[in-house]
Design a protein around this motif. Sequence first.
Motif, PDB file in Angstrom:
ATOM      1  N   HIS A   1       0.834  -1.215   0.000  1.00 43.30           N
ATOM      2  CA  HIS A   1       0.000   0.000   0.000  1.00 43.30           C
ATOM      3  C   HIS A   1       0.864   1.259   0.000  1.00 43.30           C
ATOM      4  CE1 HIS A   1      -3.861  -1.935   0.247  1.00 43.30           C
ATOM      5  NE2 HIS A   1      -3.559  -2.571   1.368  1.00 43.30           N
ATOM      6  N   ILE A   2       1.939   1.269   0.759  1.00 39.45           N
ATOM      7  CA  ILE A   2       2.843   2.426   0.794  1.00 39.45           C
ATOM      8  C   ILE A   2       3.461   2.637  -0.581  1.00 39.45           C
ATOM      9  CG2 ILE A   2       5.032   3.290   1.731  1.00 39.45           C
ATOM     10  CD1 ILE A   2       4.259   1.893   4.396  1.00 39.45           C
ATOM     11  N   LEU A   3       3.916   1.547  -1.206  1.00 41.95           N
ATOM     12  CA  LEU A   3       4.523   1.640  -2.532  1.00 41.95           C
ATOM     13  C   LEU A   3       3.518   2.162  -3.561  1.00 41.95           C
ATOM     14  CD1 LEU A   3       6.974   1.079  -4.320  1.00 41.95           C
ATOM     15  CD2 LEU A   3       6.132  -1.254  -4.606  1.00 41.95           C
ATOM     16  N   GLU A   4       2.280   1.651  -3.538  1.00 41.92           N
ATOM     17  CA  GLU A   4       1.255   2.105  -4.480  1.00 41.92           C
ATOM     18  C   GLU A   4       0.913   3.581  -4.259  1.00 41.92           C
ATOM     19  OE1 GLU A   4      -1.791  -0.738  -3.580  1.00 41.92           O
ATOM     20  OE2 GLU A   4      -1.169  -2.110  -5.191  1.00 41.92           O
ATOM     21  N   ALA A   5       0.814   3.989  -3.005  1.00 39.68           N
ATOM     22  CA  ALA A   5       0.501   5.391  -2.701  1.00 39.68           C
ATOM     23  C   ALA A   5       1.627   6.297  -3.185  1.00 39.68           C
ATOM     24  CB  ALA A   5       0.271   5.573  -1.198  1.00 39.68           C
ATOM     25  N   ALA A   6       2.860   5.881  -2.992  1.00 39.31           N
ATOM     26  CA  ALA A   6       3.998   6.679  -3.453  1.00 39.31           C
ATOM     27  C   ALA A   6       3.986   6.788  -4.975  1.00 39.31           C
ATOM     28  CB  ALA A   6       5.304   6.057  -2.968  1.00 39.31           C
ATOM     29  N   HIS A   7       3.632   5.700  -5.658  1.00 46.18           N
ATOM     30  CA  HIS A   7       3.575   5.709  -7.114  1.00 46.18           C
ATOM     31  C   HIS A   7       2.472   6.657  -7.610  1.00 46.18           C
ATOM     32  CE1 HIS A   7       3.993   4.304 -11.192  1.00 46.18           C
ATOM     33  NE2 HIS A   7       2.702   4.004 -11.229  1.00 46.18           N
ATOM     34  N   ARG A   8       1.270   6.584  -6.994  1.00 42.38           N
ATOM     35  CA  ARG A   8       0.170   7.474  -7.377  1.00 42.38           C
ATOM     36  C   ARG A   8       0.544   8.939  -7.136  1.00 42.38           C
ATOM     37  NH1 ARG A   8      -2.976   3.750  -4.756  1.00 42.38           N
ATOM     38  NH2 ARG A   8      -3.184   5.124  -2.950  1.00 42.38           N
ATOM     39  N   LEU A   9       1.169   9.196  -6.017  1.00 41.08           N
ATOM     40  CA  LEU A   9       1.558  10.559  -5.685  1.00 41.08           C
ATOM     41  C   LEU A   9       2.560  11.092  -6.699  1.00 41.08           C
ATOM     42  CD1 LEU A   9       1.361  12.947  -3.765  1.00 41.08           C
ATOM     43  CD2 LEU A   9       3.110  11.872  -2.353  1.00 41.08           C
ATOM     44  N   SER A  10       3.545  10.290  -7.057  1.00 45.10           N
ATOM     45  CA  SER A  10       4.536  10.767  -8.023  1.00 45.10           C
ATOM     46  C   SER A  10       3.893  10.994  -9.386  1.00 45.10           C
ATOM     47  CB  SER A  10       5.714   9.803  -8.124  1.00 45.10           C
ATOM     48  OG  SER A  10       5.302   8.557  -8.630  1.00 45.10           O
ATOM     49  N   LYS A  11       2.924  10.151  -9.775  1.00 45.38           N
ATOM     50  CA  LYS A  11       2.227  10.363 -11.047  1.00 45.38           C
ATOM     51  C   LYS A  11       1.388  11.639 -10.994  1.00 45.38           C
ATOM     52  CE  LYS A  11      -0.207   6.889 -12.214  1.00 45.38           C
ATOM     53  NZ  LYS A  11      -0.951   5.725 -12.683  1.00 45.38           N
ATOM     54  N   ASP A  12       0.730  11.871  -9.868  1.00 46.79           N
ATOM     55  CA  ASP A  12      -0.073  13.083  -9.734  1.00 46.79           C
ATOM     56  C   ASP A  12       0.786  14.336  -9.808  1.00 46.79           C
ATOM     57  OD1 ASP A  12      -2.360  11.569  -9.478  1.00 46.79           O
ATOM     58  OD2 ASP A  12      -2.516  11.816  -7.300  1.00 46.79           O
ATOM     59  N   LEU A  13       1.949  14.273  -9.197  1.00 43.94           N
ATOM     60  CA  LEU A  13       2.831  15.437  -9.178  1.00 43.94           C
ATOM     61  C   LEU A  13       3.563  15.637 -10.492  1.00 43.94           C
ATOM     62  CD1 LEU A  13       4.347  15.157  -5.608  1.00 43.94           C
ATOM     63  CD2 LEU A  13       2.695  16.828  -6.418  1.00 43.94           C
ATOM     64  N   LEU A  14       4.041  14.561 -11.072  1.00 43.03           N
ATOM     65  CA  LEU A  14       4.882  14.670 -12.268  1.00 43.03           C
ATOM     66  C   LEU A  14       4.112  14.455 -13.565  1.00 43.03           C
ATOM     67  CD1 LEU A  14       7.957  12.680 -10.937  1.00 43.03           C
ATOM     68  CD2 LEU A  14       7.636  15.163 -10.977  1.00 43.03           C
ATOM     69  N   GLY A  15       2.935  13.884 -13.482  1.00 42.97           N
ATOM     70  CA  GLY A  15       2.158  13.583 -14.673  1.00 42.97           C
ATOM     71  C   GLY A  15       2.579  12.247 -15.258  1.00 42.97           C
ATOM     72  N   LYS A  16       1.764  11.757 -16.149  1.00 41.89           N
ATOM     73  CA  LYS A  16       2.085  10.498 -16.815  1.00 41.89           C
ATOM     74  C   LYS A  16       3.104  10.782 -17.904  1.00 41.89           C
ATOM     75  CE  LYS A  16      -2.514   8.724 -15.890  1.00 41.89           C
ATOM     76  NZ  LYS A  16      -3.816   8.427 -16.434  1.00 41.89           N
ATOM     77  N   SER A  17       3.802   9.766 -18.350  1.00 42.07           N
ATOM     78  CA  SER A  17       4.865   9.953 -19.334  1.00 42.07           C
ATOM     79  C   SER A  17       4.336  10.474 -20.667  1.00 42.07           C
ATOM     80  CB  SER A  17       5.632   8.650 -19.545  1.00 42.07           C
ATOM     81  OG  SER A  17       4.741   7.643 -20.007  1.00 42.07           O
ATOM     82  N   ASP A  18       3.070  10.217 -20.976  1.00 38.09           N
ATOM     83  CA  ASP A  18       2.523  10.674 -22.252  1.00 38.09           C
ATOM     84  C   ASP A  18       1.824  12.036 -22.149  1.00 38.09           C
ATOM     85  OD1 ASP A  18       0.428   9.765 -20.715  1.00 38.09           O
ATOM     86  OD2 ASP A  18      -0.650   8.837 -22.385  1.00 38.09           O
ATOM     87  N   GLU A  19       1.919  12.699 -20.993  1.00 42.19           N
ATOM     88  CA  GLU A  19       1.314  14.005 -20.802  1.00 42.19           C
ATOM     89  C   GLU A  19       2.385  15.069 -20.736  1.00 42.19           C
ATOM     90  OE1 GLU A  19      -0.774  13.755 -17.124  1.00 42.19           O
ATOM     91  OE2 GLU A  19      -2.522  12.779 -17.996  1.00 42.19           O
ATOM     92  N   ASP A  20       2.099  16.173 -21.390  1.00 40.11           N
ATOM     93  CA  ASP A  20       2.983  17.329 -21.266  1.00 40.11           C
ATOM     94  C   ASP A  20       2.261  18.342 -20.412  1.00 40.11           C
ATOM     95  OD1 ASP A  20       5.044  16.367 -22.838  1.00 40.11           O
ATOM     96  OD2 ASP A  20       4.143  17.113 -24.701  1.00 40.11           O
ATOM     97  N   GLN A  21       2.628  18.409 -19.158  1.00 43.45           N
ATOM     98  CA  GLN A  21       2.005  19.357 -18.243  1.00 43.45           C
ATOM     99  C   GLN A  21       3.058  20.343 -17.777  1.00 43.45           C
ATOM    100  OE1 GLN A  21       0.366  17.017 -15.082  1.00 43.45           O
ATOM    101  NE2 GLN A  21      -1.487  16.539 -16.219  1.00 43.45           N
ATOM    102  N   VAL A  22       2.681  21.590 -17.834  1.00 47.00           N
ATOM    103  CA  VAL A  22       3.577  22.638 -17.381  1.00 47.00           C
ATOM    104  C   VAL A  22       2.844  23.438 -16.324  1.00 47.00           C
ATOM    105  CG1 VAL A  22       4.863  24.692 -18.054  1.00 47.00           C
ATOM    106  CG2 VAL A  22       4.685  22.774 -19.638  1.00 47.00           C
ATOM    107  N   ALA A  23       3.489  23.635 -15.216  1.00 45.76           N
ATOM    108  CA  ALA A  23       2.897  24.442 -14.157  1.00 45.76           C
ATOM    109  C   ALA A  23       3.411  25.866 -14.292  1.00 45.76           C
ATOM    110  CB  ALA A  23       3.272  23.881 -12.794  1.00 45.76           C
ATOM    111  N   LYS A  24       2.502  26.820 -14.209  1.00 42.97           N
ATOM    112  CA  LYS A  24       2.878  28.221 -14.252  1.00 42.97           C
ATOM    113  C   LYS A  24       2.867  28.741 -12.824  1.00 42.97           C
ATOM    114  CE  LYS A  24       1.539  32.701 -16.068  1.00 42.97           C
ATOM    115  NZ  LYS A  24       0.527  33.451 -16.810  1.00 42.97           N
ATOM    116  N   ILE A  25       3.998  29.200 -12.370  1.00 44.50           N
ATOM    117  CA  ILE A  25       4.111  29.727 -11.016  1.00 44.50           C
ATOM    118  C   ILE A  25       4.579  31.166 -11.121  1.00 44.50           C
ATOM    119  CG2 ILE A  25       5.288  29.517  -8.795  1.00 44.50           C
ATOM    120  CD1 ILE A  25       5.627  26.514  -9.456  1.00 44.50           C
TER     121      ILE A  25
END
Length: 183
Positions: free
Chosen positions: A142-166
């Motif tokens: 469960h810890i490993l899966e949660a860490a994986h989901r969190l990293s995907k949420d933060l970094l995006g999936k490999s096929d997505e180009d997401q840019v954060a404007k700060i």
Amino acid sequence: MTQIISAITPTESEHNAWDQLPEESTKAFHSFALFRDMGWERRVGKVVNQCRKSPSLIYRWSAAYRWSERAQEWDAFQDQLGQAQAVRTRMEMNKVTLTIAQTMQTKAMDGFLALQTVRTVKDPITNEEKLQLAIKPGDLLHILEAAHRLSKDLLGKSDEDQVAKIELIFGSVPPEEEPPLDA
């Protein structure tokens, strides 16, 4: 009905529709102010009852000094003030909520850092030290899966180009140069 009173004071050259008109007597303006401040319940007949003046006089003032039009502008102004206050309140609530979330994250991180996933034990036969799971294998998964989901949420999936404007703004910015709140 609660009215929001503005802290905005017009300059001498500015004149709001709901201010006393130059040709409007103090008594006529007082009657208009009663009408204006009634909000959604406003009726000229109610002003007649409150002022105890001749109905024809009140109706004449109402028409001559454009009470309905001026009251509508007052309502629009009050609505703008209310919207601005709602934005300020929402921004303050967001700050408080973010502080709470950050505190919760810190506490969760303290607990996570204190969590032992493995411990050193001595083999009863060989007397050698070895590592053993300190938590259930399912919990580790469960810890490993949660860490994986969190990293995907933060970094995006490999096929997505997401840019954060700060945008960081230091110092004061004139209102016309302020970035929009929904950007």
